[in-house]
Design an enzyme around this catalytic site. Structure first.
Site, PDB file in Angstrom:
ATOM      1  N   SER A  69       0.814  -1.213   0.000  1.00 62.05           N
ATOM      2  CA  SER A  69       0.000   0.000   0.000  1.00 62.05           C
ATOM      3  C   SER A  69       0.849   1.264   0.000  1.00 62.05           C
ATOM      4  CB  SER A  69      -0.906   0.026   1.240  1.00 62.05           C
ATOM      5  OG  SER A  69      -1.796  -1.054   1.245  1.00 62.05           O
ATOM      6  N   HIS A 115      -2.945  -3.922  -6.357  1.00 56.91           N
ATOM      7  CA  HIS A 115      -3.377  -3.466  -5.038  1.00 56.91           C
ATOM      8  C   HIS A 115      -4.864  -3.715  -4.831  1.00 56.91           C
ATOM      9  CE1 HIS A 115      -4.503  -0.325  -1.978  1.00 56.91           C
ATOM     10  NE2 HIS A 115      -3.548  -0.987  -1.372  1.00 56.91           N
TER      11      HIS A 115
END
Length: 281
Positions: free
Chosen positions: A119, A140
């Site tokens: 992240s 992601h």
């Protein structure tokens, strides 16, 4: 290039969801973690997702079949020996990721594509450790993948077009809306919006402007949002919040210290453990 056999490195909150999401959409998947203790925790998470997916999609039999198909191991060589795609979801620590990829590079087949779910770190921060920069990029996921089903795909200057498109295709085949991030950006699209919001809330708390419930209530009433920032922290997990805050400025570091002393050291990691800023059944 179609990616089918999938390995997930790291079976924490999001790693377990990635495993289940992949299995639910019919692809063979295996999860790796460093200890049997970690895998036992993963089994509990995966078991709990059967009801979640069954209720959300209205197909409990399919959800149970997905759970039954997921394999787990502490043997990385076994986990990756037939992988088309390895999704890395280990802690947000560059040293841990370096050690993970150096070992992974020596074990995975030459054709295997590596994707980080990091992240906070750019793919180019990690790429030198992979041994195959043209076959490395980021994929992601958002927490609660089954409903927040974005898959942000972000490459580096070295990522091949073939690898990028293969991961976009994988994302779409596993129920995600593929978000094409056109250039490297810390936080991708989602966290570029989310992290400053959460950071502002943490600064209000640390500076004693208001307590967490007041901040959450103010945000929800004022915007109509379903969750306040500290409820989101609990969902994301306070370990993740700690790692992000500890790399910030002075006020963010104070928030990291508060998280560690008042919550993490007490085993209060958020929704996953039943307590964080709030208590959960």
């Amino acid at each position: 290039m179609q990616l089918n056999n999938t390995t997930v490195l790291g079976t924490g909150v999001l790693g377990s969801q990635i495993l289940f999401q992949t299995a639910y959409h019919g692809l063979p998947v295996i999860g790796f973690d460093i200890s049997e203790e970690a895998l036992e925790a993963a089994k509990t998470r995966l078991d709990s997702l059967v009801a979640v997916y069954g209720e959300f999609f209205g197909e409990p039999t399919k959800a149970q079949a997905a759970r039954d198909s997921i394999k787990l191991t502490t043997d990385m060589a076994l986990a990756v020996n037939n992988a088309d795609l390895v999704i890395e979801a280990v802690p947000e620590d560059l040293k841990i990721k370096e050690q993970t990829y150096q070992k992974l590079a020596s074990l995975a087949p030459e054709h295997t594509i590596f994707a980080t779910n990091s992240s906070t770190l750019l793919p180019s921060d990690i790429s030198p450790f992979t041994g195959r920069p043209e076959q490395f990029l980021a994929l992601h996921y958002a927490n609660h993948i089954w409903k927040n089903n974005t898959g942000e795909v972000m490459g580096t200057a070295n990522t091949s077009k073939e690898a990028y498109e293969a991961v976009v295709d994988f994302a779409e085949r596993t129920g995600l809306v593929a978000i094409r991030v056109l250039k490297e950006q810390p936080g991708y699209v989602l966290n570029s919006l989310l992290v400053p919001f959460l950071e502002s809330a943490s600064h209000l708390l640390v500076n004693e402007v208001a307590d967490a419930p007041t901040i959450d209530t103010t945000w929800k009433i004022g915007t109509g949002a379903p969750f306040g920032p500290f409820e989101i922290y609990d969902i994301v997990g306070l370990n993740t919040a700690y790692h992000i805050a500890s790399h910030g400025g002075e006020t963010s570091k104070k928030f990291a210290e508060l998280l560690k002393s008042e919550y993490i050291d007490q085993g209060k990691l958020g929704v996953a453990t039943g307590e964080g800023f709030y208590k959960y059944d």
